[in-house]
Design a protein around this motif. Structure first.
Motif, PDB file in Angstrom:
ATOM      1  N   THR A  41      -3.352   6.458   3.729  1.00  0.00           N
ATOM      2  CA  THR A  41      -3.639   7.835   3.364  1.00  0.00           C
ATOM      3  C   THR A  41      -2.618   8.743   4.059  1.00  0.00           C
ATOM      4  O   THR A  41      -2.189   8.452   5.171  1.00  0.00           O
ATOM      5  CB  THR A  41      -5.087   8.240   3.766  1.00  0.00           C
ATOM      6  OG1 THR A  41      -5.326   9.580   3.347  1.00  0.00           O
ATOM      7  CG2 THR A  41      -5.309   8.110   5.257  1.00  0.00           C
ATOM      8  N   ALA A  42      -2.200   9.790   3.360  1.00  0.00           N
ATOM      9  CA  ALA A  42      -1.249  10.739   3.942  1.00  0.00           C
ATOM     10  C   ALA A  42      -1.176  11.980   3.071  1.00  0.00           C
ATOM     11  O   ALA A  42      -1.520  11.942   1.889  1.00  0.00           O
ATOM     12  CB  ALA A  42       0.128  10.107   4.066  1.00  0.00           C
ATOM     13  N   LYS A  43      -0.704  13.073   3.671  1.00  0.00           N
ATOM     14  CA  LYS A  43      -0.422  14.293   2.924  1.00  0.00           C
ATOM     15  C   LYS A  43       0.989  14.180   2.352  1.00  0.00           C
ATOM     16  O   LYS A  43       1.936  13.863   3.076  1.00  0.00           O
ATOM     17  CB  LYS A  43      -0.468  15.511   3.851  1.00  0.00           C
ATOM     18  CG  LYS A  43      -1.777  16.199   3.898  1.00  0.00           C
ATOM     19  CD  LYS A  43      -1.661  17.458   4.702  1.00  0.00           C
ATOM     20  CE  LYS A  43      -2.639  18.482   4.198  1.00  0.00           C
ATOM     21  NZ  LYS A  43      -2.520  19.728   4.921  1.00  0.00           N
ATOM     22  N   ALA A  44       1.142  14.416   1.066  1.00  0.00           N
ATOM     23  CA  ALA A  44       2.443  14.317   0.402  1.00  0.00           C
ATOM     24  C   ALA A  44       3.270  15.569   0.694  1.00  0.00           C
ATOM     25  O   ALA A  44       2.808  16.691   0.491  1.00  0.00           O
ATOM     26  CB  ALA A  44       2.247  14.153  -1.099  1.00  0.00           C
ATOM     27  N   CYS A  45       4.487  15.380   1.197  1.00  0.00           N
ATOM     28  CA  CYS A  45       5.365  16.502   1.571  1.00  0.00           C
ATOM     29  C   CYS A  45       6.788  16.289   1.066  1.00  0.00           C
ATOM     30  O   CYS A  45       7.197  15.175   0.786  1.00  0.00           O
ATOM     31  CB  CYS A  45       5.427  16.641   3.093  1.00  0.00           C
ATOM     32  SG  CYS A  45       3.836  16.888   3.894  1.00  0.00           S
ATOM     33  N   ILE A  46       7.512  17.413   1.003  1.00  0.00           N
ATOM     34  CA  ILE A  46       8.954  17.348   0.743  1.00  0.00           C
ATOM     35  C   ILE A  46       9.662  18.060   1.863  1.00  0.00           C
ATOM     36  O   ILE A  46       9.085  18.815   2.600  1.00  0.00           O
ATOM     37  CB  ILE A  46       9.381  17.952  -0.612  1.00  0.00           C
ATOM     38  CG1 ILE A  46       8.849  19.364  -0.797  1.00  0.00           C
ATOM     39  CG2 ILE A  46       8.938  17.051  -1.724  1.00  0.00           C
ATOM     40  CD1 ILE A  46       9.335  20.045  -2.030  1.00  0.00           C
TER      41      ILE A  46
ATOM     42  N   GLY B  80       8.067   8.428   4.079  1.00  0.00           N
ATOM     43  CA  GLY B  80       8.709   8.901   5.304  1.00  0.00           C
ATOM     44  C   GLY B  80       8.632  10.397   5.501  1.00  0.00           C
ATOM     45  O   GLY B  80       8.744  10.890   6.618  1.00  0.00           O
ATOM     46  N   LYS B  81       8.448  11.158   4.439  1.00  0.00           N
ATOM     47  CA  LYS B  81       8.348  12.612   4.555  1.00  0.00           C
ATOM     48  C   LYS B  81       6.903  13.091   4.629  1.00  0.00           C
ATOM     49  O   LYS B  81       6.653  14.269   4.822  1.00  0.00           O
ATOM     50  CB  LYS B  81       9.055  13.267   3.377  1.00  0.00           C
ATOM     51  CG  LYS B  81      10.545  12.994   3.389  1.00  0.00           C
ATOM     52  CD  LYS B  81      11.276  13.876   2.435  1.00  0.00           C
ATOM     53  CE  LYS B  81      12.750  13.591   2.578  1.00  0.00           C
ATOM     54  NZ  LYS B  81      13.562  14.719   2.317  1.00  0.00           N
TER      55      LYS B  81
ATOM     56  N   ALA C  37       0.833  -1.208   0.000  1.00  0.00           N
ATOM     57  CA  ALA C  37       0.000   0.000   0.000  1.00  0.00           C
ATOM     58  C   ALA C  37       0.868   1.259   0.000  1.00  0.00           C
ATOM     59  O   ALA C  37       0.598   2.217  -0.730  1.00  0.00           O
ATOM     60  CB  ALA C  37      -0.935  -0.009   1.201  1.00  0.00           C
ATOM     61  N   ARG C  38       1.927   1.252   0.812  1.00  0.00           N
ATOM     62  CA  ARG C  38       2.822   2.421   0.864  1.00  0.00           C
ATOM     63  C   ARG C  38       3.549   2.620  -0.464  1.00  0.00           C
ATOM     64  O   ARG C  38       3.765   3.749  -0.898  1.00  0.00           O
ATOM     65  CB  ARG C  38       3.820   2.272   2.004  1.00  0.00           C
ATOM     66  CG  ARG C  38       3.195   2.482   3.355  1.00  0.00           C
ATOM     67  CD  ARG C  38       4.194   2.287   4.463  1.00  0.00           C
ATOM     68  NE  ARG C  38       3.585   2.498   5.763  1.00  0.00           N
ATOM     69  CZ  ARG C  38       4.175   2.211   6.899  1.00  0.00           C
ATOM     70  NH1 ARG C  38       5.380   1.686   6.919  1.00  0.00           N
ATOM     71  NH2 ARG C  38       3.552   2.434   8.040  1.00  0.00           N
TER      72      ARG C  38
END
Length: 181
Positions: free
Chosen positions: A176-181, A154-155, A134-135
């Motif tokens: 589910t997650a918010k995509a970040c850099i 991880g970010k 899934a990840r």
């Protein structure tokens, strides 16, 4: 319009586009694209120490105290500071002690987040493999939606996962997650 007018308009538009691109290129960014913020130069001074290394360490420590007092604890990290320099001089006197000054601009990397991404993985015999699947799919989906740098689990922030066991005993997970850099 004459051909001369068209050339001028095209050149003006090209110049404007180049200026926009150049202004974004000059923003301080890390390798991953997150923005680096800096504060004005801060100095930290040491007392006189016989060992030069001790004077340097003291100056860096005092730089951290000064940066924290001026801008807050999050800014008091010598390792993240920009334009670092340590200058020492040997004092006159019987013990020839050293006094140092540590100078740097406090800096902080700011995380940039985009929208929420949902993904599900394949069915697997174990929950661990199902979660990895899934990840992995989440990373592909986030990278496709926002760019390659946003596809790192991880970010990401605001993460969640739910795994369920199906009819044949296999496990499937949704993340589910918010995509970040």
């Amino acid at each position: 319009m004459t051909s001369m007018t068209l050339k001028f308009v095209a050149t003006k538009a090209t110049l404007a586009a180049a200026l926009v691109v150049a202004s974004f290129a000059s923003l301080p960014t890390t390798e991953a694209g997150a923005k680096t913020l800096t504060k004005p130069l801060v100095n930290g001074y040491s007392k006189g120490y016989v060992k030069k290394s001790k004077a340097k360490n003291s100056a860096v420590y005092n730089w951290g105290l000064e940066a924290a007092a001026l801008h807050g604890v999050k800014w008091a990290k010598w390792g993240k500071a920009k334009g670092k320099s340590i200058k020492c001089r040997q004092l006159n006197g019987p013990n020839k002690a050293f006094r140092c000054r540590a100078s740097a601009k406090p800096a902080m990397v700011v995380k940039i987040c985009k929208g929420r991404v949902n993904a599900k993985g394949k069915f697997w015999p174990t929950g661990k493999k199902a979660l990895e699947s899934a990840r992995y799919n989440w990373g592909l989906k986030a990278a496709a939606s926002f760019g390659a740098n946003y596809g790192k689990w991880g970010k990401s922030t605001s993460r969640g996962a739910k795994c369920v066991r199906g009819n044949k005993g296999l496990v499937q997970c949704r993340v589910t997650a918010k995509a970040c850099i």
